[in-house]
Design a protein around this motif. Structure first.
Motif, PDB file in Angstrom:
ATOM      1  N   THR A  69      39.131  25.170  38.490  1.00 56.72           N
ATOM      2  CA  THR A  69      38.053  26.365  38.876  1.00 56.72           C
ATOM      3  C   THR A  69      37.036  26.454  37.953  1.00 56.72           C
ATOM      4  N   GLU A  70      36.010  27.496  38.137  1.00 59.90           N
ATOM      5  CA  GLU A  70      34.798  27.735  37.163  1.00 59.90           C
ATOM      6  C   GLU A  70      35.382  28.050  35.991  1.00 59.90           C
ATOM      7  N   THR A  71      34.721  27.380  34.900  1.00 57.88           N
ATOM      8  CA  THR A  71      35.222  27.399  33.552  1.00 57.88           C
ATOM      9  C   THR A  71      35.651  28.665  33.030  1.00 57.88           C
ATOM     10  N   LEU A  72      34.655  29.690  33.486  1.00 58.33           N
ATOM     11  CA  LEU A  72      34.891  31.158  33.160  1.00 58.33           C
ATOM     12  C   LEU A  72      36.020  32.014  33.927  1.00 58.33           C
ATOM     13  N   GLY A  73      36.427  31.203  34.862  1.00 59.81           N
ATOM     14  CA  GLY A  73      37.664  31.696  35.707  1.00 59.81           C
ATOM     15  C   GLY A  73      37.465  31.864  37.096  1.00 59.81           C
ATOM     16  N   ILE A  74      38.398  32.232  38.212  1.00 62.97           N
ATOM     17  CA  ILE A  74      37.908  32.404  39.502  1.00 62.97           C
ATOM     18  C   ILE A  74      37.249  33.652  39.584  1.00 62.97           C
ATOM     19  N   PRO A  75      36.075  33.872  40.203  1.00 62.92           N
ATOM     20  CA  PRO A  75      35.546  34.988  40.154  1.00 62.92           C
ATOM     21  C   PRO A  75      36.187  36.407  40.696  1.00 62.92           C
ATOM     22  N   SER A  76      36.990  36.277  41.637  1.00 59.21           N
ATOM     23  CA  SER A  76      38.015  37.269  42.199  1.00 59.21           C
ATOM     24  C   SER A  76      38.751  37.870  40.926  1.00 59.21           C
ATOM     25  N   LEU A  77      39.288  36.948  40.268  1.00 59.19           N
ATOM     26  CA  LEU A  77      40.331  37.353  39.013  1.00 59.19           C
ATOM     27  C   LEU A  77      39.255  37.966  38.019  1.00 59.19           C
ATOM     28  N   ARG A  78      38.178  37.599  37.711  1.00 58.75           N
ATOM     29  CA  ARG A  78      37.353  38.342  36.608  1.00 58.75           C
ATOM     30  C   ARG A  78      36.907  39.604  37.230  1.00 58.75           C
ATOM     31  N   ALA A  79      36.511  39.833  38.480  1.00 61.08           N
ATOM     32  CA  ALA A  79      36.312  41.002  39.080  1.00 61.08           C
ATOM     33  C   ALA A  79      37.394  42.045  38.975  1.00 61.08           C
ATOM     34  N   ARG A  80      38.562  41.354  39.278  1.00 58.10           N
ATOM     35  CA  ARG A  80      39.964  42.587  39.225  1.00 58.10           C
ATOM     36  C   ARG A  80      40.232  42.739  37.851  1.00 58.10           C
ATOM     37  N   ILE A  81      39.921  41.933  36.662  1.00 58.67           N
ATOM     38  CA  ILE A  81      40.155  42.202  35.633  1.00 58.67           C
ATOM     39  C   ILE A  81      39.016  43.587  34.752  1.00 58.67           C
ATOM     40  N   ALA A  82      37.907  43.116  35.394  1.00 56.21           N
ATOM     41  CA  ALA A  82      36.690  44.239  35.376  1.00 56.21           C
ATOM     42  C   ALA A  82      37.260  45.566  35.737  1.00 56.21           C
ATOM     43  N   ARG A  83      37.901  45.592  37.027  1.00 57.29           N
ATOM     44  CA  ARG A  83      38.232  46.624  37.573  1.00 57.29           C
ATOM     45  C   ARG A  83      39.318  47.410  36.858  1.00 57.29           C
ATOM     46  N   HIS A  84      40.196  46.718  36.311  1.00 58.33           N
ATOM     47  CA  HIS A  84      41.417  47.069  35.562  1.00 58.33           C
ATOM     48  C   HIS A  84      40.919  48.073  34.334  1.00 58.33           C
ATOM     49  N   TYR A  85      39.478  47.879  33.799  1.00 57.28           N
ATOM     50  CA  TYR A  85      39.221  48.669  32.716  1.00 57.28           C
ATOM     51  C   TYR A  85      38.645  49.845  33.389  1.00 57.28           C
ATOM     52  N   ALA A  86      37.898  49.830  34.858  1.00 55.90           N
ATOM     53  CA  ALA A  86      37.512  51.097  35.311  1.00 55.90           C
ATOM     54  C   ALA A  86      38.796  51.887  35.594  1.00 55.90           C
ATOM     55  N   GLU A  87      39.922  51.276  36.268  1.00 57.12           N
ATOM     56  CA  GLU A  87      40.976  51.971  36.336  1.00 57.12           C
ATOM     57  C   GLU A  87      41.816  52.526  35.344  1.00 57.12           C
ATOM     58  N   THR A  88      41.952  51.361  34.230  1.00 56.84           N
ATOM     59  CA  THR A  88      42.812  52.369  32.995  1.00 56.84           C
ATOM     60  C   THR A  88      42.425  52.707  32.116  1.00 56.84           C
ATOM     61  N   TYR A  89      41.030  52.384  31.694  1.00 54.94           N
ATOM     62  CA  TYR A  89      40.098  53.246  30.898  1.00 54.94           C
ATOM     63  C   TYR A  89      39.162  53.985  31.253  1.00 54.94           C
ATOM     64  N   ARG A  90      38.829  54.004  32.366  1.00 52.09           N
ATOM     65  CA  ARG A  90      37.572  54.719  32.856  1.00 52.09           C
ATOM     66  C   ARG A  90      36.444  54.299  32.042  1.00 52.09           C
ATOM     67  N   VAL A  91      36.178  52.823  31.780  1.00 50.33           N
ATOM     68  CA  VAL A  91      35.180  52.311  31.195  1.00 50.33           C
ATOM     69  C   VAL A  91      34.681  51.255  32.085  1.00 50.33           C
ATOM     70  N   PRO A  92      33.332  51.185  32.361  1.00 47.41           N
ATOM     71  CA  PRO A  92      32.716  50.169  33.104  1.00 47.41           C
ATOM     72  C   PRO A  92      32.641  48.743  32.314  1.00 47.41           C
ATOM     73  N   VAL A  93      33.225  47.721  32.831  1.00 47.47           N
ATOM     74  CA  VAL A  93      32.944  46.640  32.165  1.00 47.47           C
ATOM     75  C   VAL A  93      32.295  45.451  33.355  1.00 47.47           C
ATOM     76  N   SER A  94      31.380  45.009  33.131  1.00 42.29           N
ATOM     77  CA  SER A  94      30.708  43.768  34.126  1.00 42.29           C
ATOM     78  C   SER A  94      31.692  42.764  34.117  1.00 42.29           C
ATOM     79  N   ALA A  95      31.958  42.314  35.430  1.00 46.02           N
ATOM     80  CA  ALA A  95      32.448  41.139  35.609  1.00 46.02           C
ATOM     81  C   ALA A  95      32.062  39.819  34.930  1.00 46.02           C
ATOM     82  N   ASP A  96      30.794  39.743  34.674  1.00 46.69           N
ATOM     83  CA  ASP A  96      30.181  38.643  33.996  1.00 46.69           C
ATOM     84  C   ASP A  96      30.688  38.743  32.556  1.00 46.69           C
TER      85      ASP A  96
END
Lengths: 192, 187
Positions: free
Chosen positions: B72-99
């Motif tokens: 995969t891309e070295t930094l990770g599958i883009p949809s997984l990186r986006a899902r992890i970023a969403r986890h920060y929005a959902e769990t902590y209410r903090v915006p984290v950019s997937a990049d």
């Protein structure tokens, strides 16, 4: 576990003093006592490290993540590409889907909470009444200095004489420094 | 200087001389007791009691045998990186950019990458004590020096003077529970 205020102060000090800060948040999701804060909210300079191994129960899949400052993305991309190319594809697919399993995962967390209660209530009866706050994760760090100043020796005797396997905290033969042993909260219900 | 080639081939690097991950030694000792018929209460290994949640298993079953499962891309599958970023929005209410999200081979690889990207050999790093021993051992292997901090209650706060003053192991440093605090020498 650090309180949000303590983490905030620490990060502010680190930022002011030019100290780089790494926050190991691997046990987030497994918290029992105080609110959990992520360093990602507090500073864009902090590096956050997390994993699917603990809350998500995916230890052997070997998958985790970092949140890094923008300036470190490309350097880590270069390092990682050379060191490992990429993370196992199957584990990445599983990890993305694991977010849909929160209900199952929360049920497992409640099991740890029950075990935590058993230990907190039971250890003082066994003579271990001093331990660090059991705020999260699945460990309890007990001060064993009443019995030994060497946690390695204590863990060894605990295993040989009582058949209880615990992990020594540190190996300092110092009378000033408490000796700690780590006990974990897994599967206690079946064993005690 | 003359080098004995055979000896050079057999001598491990000094940096590889790190202690083993002790919990594995405890596990082995416990296994010996069990092999001899004894019963052991296992409280040594920090690993969940069960496996991955069912949606993860289903996702894997859906692709096995149907996908080549290439790199995969070295930094990770883009949809997984986006899902992890969403986890920060959902769990902590903090915006984290997937990049800014990077997928790693467990947190172990995350630490190696962080230490390599952030430290130079000789940098001083403060870590919590008691804490995860591989922090110290990875830093040793990478050539960063380290200083330990004392165990404290959760309310303890460090002061900048105490964090930044030159310290040796065993002297008084404030602890931060399950955090790693890298310290750079003052210029």
């Amino acid at each position: 576990m650090m309180t949000p205020d303590a983490l905030k102060t620490l990060i502010r000090v680190a930022d002011d003093e030019g100290i780089r800060f790494i926050s190991d948040e691997i046990y987030h999701g497994l918290d029992y006592a105080v609110p959990v804060e992520t360093a990602a909210r507090l500073s864009e300079n902090a590096v956050v490290i997390n994993s699917f191994s603990k809350y998500f129960c995916m230890t052997g899949w070997r998958i985790g993540w970092m949140v890094v400052p923008q300036a470190l993305v490309r350097p880590i991309d270069r390092l990682h590409g050379n060191l490992a190319i990429s993370v196992p594809t199957l584990s990445q697919i599983a990890a993305e889907a694991a977010f849909e399993g929160r209900a199952e995962l929360d049920a497992i967390k409640h099991g740890y909470e029950d075990n935590r209660k058993i230990l907190i209530e039971g250890l003082p009866k066994a003579g271990l009444s001093k331990f660090l706050p059991v705020d999260g994760a699945f460990y309890l760090y007990a001060d064993v200095s009443e019995f030994s100043n060497d946690s390695f020796d204590f863990a060894k005797r605990l295993l040989q004489e009582a058949h209880v396997a615990a992990t020594p905290g540190c190996r300092f033969r110092s009378h000033r420094r408490p000796a700690f042993c780590a006990l974990q909260l897994r599967r206690l219900d079946q064993q005690i | 200087m003359m080098l004995d080639p055979a000896r050079k081939l057999m001598t491990p690097s000094a940096r590889s001389d790190v202690p083993p991950f002790m919990v594995m030694d405890v596990m082995a000792a416990a296994a010996r007791i069990e092999a001899a018929g004894g019963k052991v209460i296992h409280m040594e290994v920090g690993q969940p009691a069960v496996g991955a949640p069912s949606p993860a298993i289903a996702a894997v079953q859906a692709v096995l045998g149907k996908s080549a499962l290439g790199y995969t891309e070295t930094l990770g599958i883009p949809s997984l990186r986006a899902r992890i970023a969403r986890h920060y929005a959902e769990t902590y209410r903090v915006p984290v950019s997937a990049d800014r999200v990077i997928v790693t081979t467990g947190s172990s690889a995350g630490f190696i990458l962080a230490f390599l990207a952030m430290f130079e050999p000789g940098d001083r790093v403060a870590i919590a004590n008691p804490g995860y021993p591989p922090y110290r051992h990875i830093l040793t292997a990478l050539g960063a020096s380290r200083c330990c901090s004392r165990p404290t209650r959760r309310t303890a706060l460090p002061s900048p003077a105490r964090v930044c003053a030159p310290r040796t192991e065993g002297s008084r440093l404030p602890a931060c529970w399950s955090q790693v605090r890298p310290i750079r020498p003052a210029p």
